[in-house]
Design an enzyme around this catalytic site. Structure first.
Site, mmCIF file in Angstrom:
data_model
loop_
_atom_site.group_PDB
_atom_site.id
_atom_site.type_symbol
_atom_site.label_atom_id
_atom_site.label_comp_id
_atom_site.label_asym_id
_atom_site.label_seq_id
_atom_site.Cartn_x
_atom_site.Cartn_y
_atom_site.Cartn_z
ATOM 1 C CE1 TYR A 11 -4.001 2.086 0.366
ATOM 2 C CE2 TYR A 11 -2.501 3.472 1.635
ATOM 3 C CZ TYR A 11 -3.696 3.302 0.953
ATOM 4 O OH TYR A 11 -4.572 4.357 0.846
ATOM 5 C CG HIS A 19 6.430 12.942 8.199
ATOM 6 N ND1 HIS A 19 6.262 12.479 6.927
ATOM 7 C CD2 HIS A 19 7.731 12.697 8.512
ATOM 8 C CE1 HIS A 19 7.402 11.976 6.477
ATOM 9 N NE2 HIS A 19 8.309 12.100 7.417
ATOM 10 C CD GLU A 74 8.518 6.152 11.987
ATOM 11 O OE1 GLU A 74 8.177 5.755 10.860
ATOM 12 O OE2 GLU A 74 8.133 7.247 12.466
ATOM 13 C CG HIS A 75 12.624 7.903 12.156
ATOM 14 N ND1 HIS A 75 11.332 8.391 12.092
ATOM 15 C CD2 HIS A 75 12.846 7.264 10.986
ATOM 16 C CE1 HIS A 75 10.801 8.063 10.926
ATOM 17 N NE2 HIS A 75 11.687 7.378 10.239
ATOM 18 C CB SER A 120 6.556 10.601 11.348
ATOM 19 O OG SER A 120 7.962 10.494 11.296
ATOM 20 C CG ASN A 159 -5.829 7.125 6.069
ATOM 21 O OD1 ASN A 159 -6.075 5.939 6.319
ATOM 22 N ND2 ASN A 159 -6.539 7.813 5.185
ATOM 23 C CG HIS A 219 1.981 -38.939 20.435
ATOM 24 N ND1 HIS A 219 0.627 -38.911 20.207
ATOM 25 C CD2 HIS A 219 2.480 -37.766 19.939
ATOM 26 C CE1 HIS A 219 0.312 -37.772 19.617
ATOM 27 N NE2 HIS A 219 1.421 -37.056 19.441
ATOM 28 C CD GLN A 258 11.409 12.421 10.424
ATOM 29 O OE1 GLN A 258 10.446 11.654 10.331
ATOM 30 N NE2 GLN A 258 12.259 12.619 9.431
ATOM 31 C CD GLU A 289 3.105 -34.249 26.747
ATOM 32 O OE1 GLU A 289 2.639 -34.409 25.597
ATOM 33 O OE2 GLU A 289 3.953 -33.374 27.020
ATOM 34 C CG ASP A 336 12.526 9.766 6.065
ATOM 35 O OD1 ASP A 336 12.372 8.757 6.778
ATOM 36 O OD2 ASP A 336 12.271 10.926 6.450
#
Length: 443
Positions: free
Chosen positions: A138, A272, A337-338, A247, A224, A430, A269, A425, A371
């Site tokens: 996207y 943004h 984030e950064h 951001s 968004n 098994h 930043q 078990e 970026d």
């Protein structure tokens, strides 16, 4: 900006010593993944349900309602994006090509590889990375076009060997198609198909499939609030990348740093989104005061000054920590984030940082470079989720196949201990399957 526009000095939400932050301050700083707006959640759920039930018809209706366009076709013909690439100004095309090359080179170097290990003689366990069959990327649109997001999503998927890459980006009202620069980036990056679809509807279409849009195995890319919420709502049927929000930038700096540079990076930043989070934490009260002064001096020169102002007032801070160790502790808790690191002991501090999307090491490593151009990915976790998630990489475009080899001798040696586990078990089948091999070694 014109000379008659007056921009008042910014107001930071937080300023002062870290030690004096209240419990409420710390919650607001560190719990940035705010409670989802109920209206956004309900509206998104409605859109997702419409697309799931009505397919292409819902997508056309949504394009009319939300984008103001009547789509003749949902898919953009390849000839159209090839033409957009051909018409791109040569200087911009060269910049996109440079970015794509760097992204490919970096992500190719970090591709996952097959591995095997022998846990005991005769027992081999291996893991093999297999590319996903189809992924959806996207790319935001609407008020702005983001060719960088196109490259960041498509190029790593192609490097990982994904079978088909589908791009969705909103149609412009004037053309009914994504912007020319987005289409050009799709052609340059190596997309398989492009659809003029945006918002929650595009996410739902890629998650569930429609008559025109194929169902994908993973959805990646920023968007968004509706896009982010839609990705969360479809995460039970398709893998997604890390949940993403506005951001974020945290600058960790000491007495050696240049306050003017720190302020410049914070504003870059902040532009943004009004909801962007920009924070500086420093060991020096002098530097903190100088950063605040530099923000006040630079803000009036910003073309997106009011967006920057809203970000500074909403989630902006300049804080002073008692020591560099305290700065590191703050950074690991904040999980930005950064993270821009501007200290003398760069490598020592870098080694201690754990929770961040990506670290920019040194004053010359501007976040803007990451970026667009360094080759590292800019699709990164926000809202403190860097505690758990990593940035987008080729790892996001493979799934792992695990396989095991057991020789007859090894099976005999395993049989009794595995039988004891199964007995404990209460799984007699098994136990029987395991113990059937205990005499094989003597044959």
């Amino acid at each position: 900006m014109s000379g008659d526009v007056v921009v008042s000095p910014p107001t930071l939400r937080w300023r002062g010593p870290c030690a004096e932050l209240t419990a409420a301050d710390r919650r607001a700083l560190f719990e940035r993944t705010a409670a989802m707006d109920t209206a956004v959640g309900e509206r998104t759920a409605s859109i997702v349900a419409r697309v799931r039930q009505q397919g292409d018809a819902a997508l056309r209706t949504l394009a009319h309602e939300l984008d103001g366009v009547d789509l003749e076709a949902l898919e953009v013909p390849r000839a159209r994006w090839d033409a957009a690439l051909g018409a791109l100004p040569s200087t911009l095309r060269a910049a996109l090509e440079r970015s794509a090359w760097n992204i490919e080179r970096v992500h190719r170097a970090f591709r996952p590889v097959s591995q095997e290990t022998e846990s005991e003689p005769g027992i081999v366990v291996g893991r093999r990375p297999d590319p996903l069959g189809r992924v959806g990327v996207y790319a935001p649109g609407g008020r702005a076009a983001y060719p960088s997001s196109v490259l960041m999503g498509i190029v790593p998927a192609r490097v990982a060997g994904v079978g088909e890459i589908v791009l969705c980006s909103p149609p412009a009202r004037e053309t009914g198609q994504p912007s020319d620069v987005v289409l050009a980036a799709a052609a340059l990056a190596g997309a398989g198909r492009v659809f003029a679809l945006g918002g929650a509807g595009a996410i739902a279409a890629m998650a569930y499939g429609t008559e025109s849009v194929p169902r994908v195995d993973r959805i990646v890319g920023p968007g968004n609030a509706y896009v982010a919420e839609a990705k969360l709502q479809v995460a039970n049927v398709v893998a997604i990348d890390s949940p993403a929000g506005p951001s974020e930038l945290l600058v960790v700096c000491d007495e050696s740093s240049d306050p003017t540079l720190v302020a410049r990076e914070m504003l870059a930043q902040a532009e943004h989104d009004p909801l962007a989070a920009v924070v500086a934490v420093t060991t020096s009260t002098r530097v903190a005061d100088a950063i605040v002064d530099a923000l006040a001096a630079q803000l009036p020169t910003q073309p997106r000054a009011e967006i920057c102002r809203a970000a500074l007032e909403g989630q902006g801070a300049v804080l002073v920590a008692d020591s560099l160790d305290a700065c590191v502790a703050f950074a690991n808790e904040y999980a930005a984030e950064h993270l821009l690191l501007v200290v003398e002991a760069l490598d020592d501090v870098l080694a201690q940082l754990r929770n961040t999307g990506t670290v920019f090491v040194g004053a010359s490593a501007s976040v803007a470079f990451g970026d667009y151009m360094t080759g590292a990915n800019h699709v990164l976790p926000t809202g403190g989720l860097a505690r758990s998630y990593s940035g987008l990489s080729t790892l996001d475009f493979v799934r792992w196949t695990t396989y095991q080899r057991v020789t007859v001798d090894a099976a005999a040696r395993l049989s009794e201990d595995v039988g004891l586990f199964a007995d404990a078990e209460r799984l007699p089948g098994h136990a029987s399957a395991a113990r059937a091999w205990r005499t094989e070694v003597s044959r």
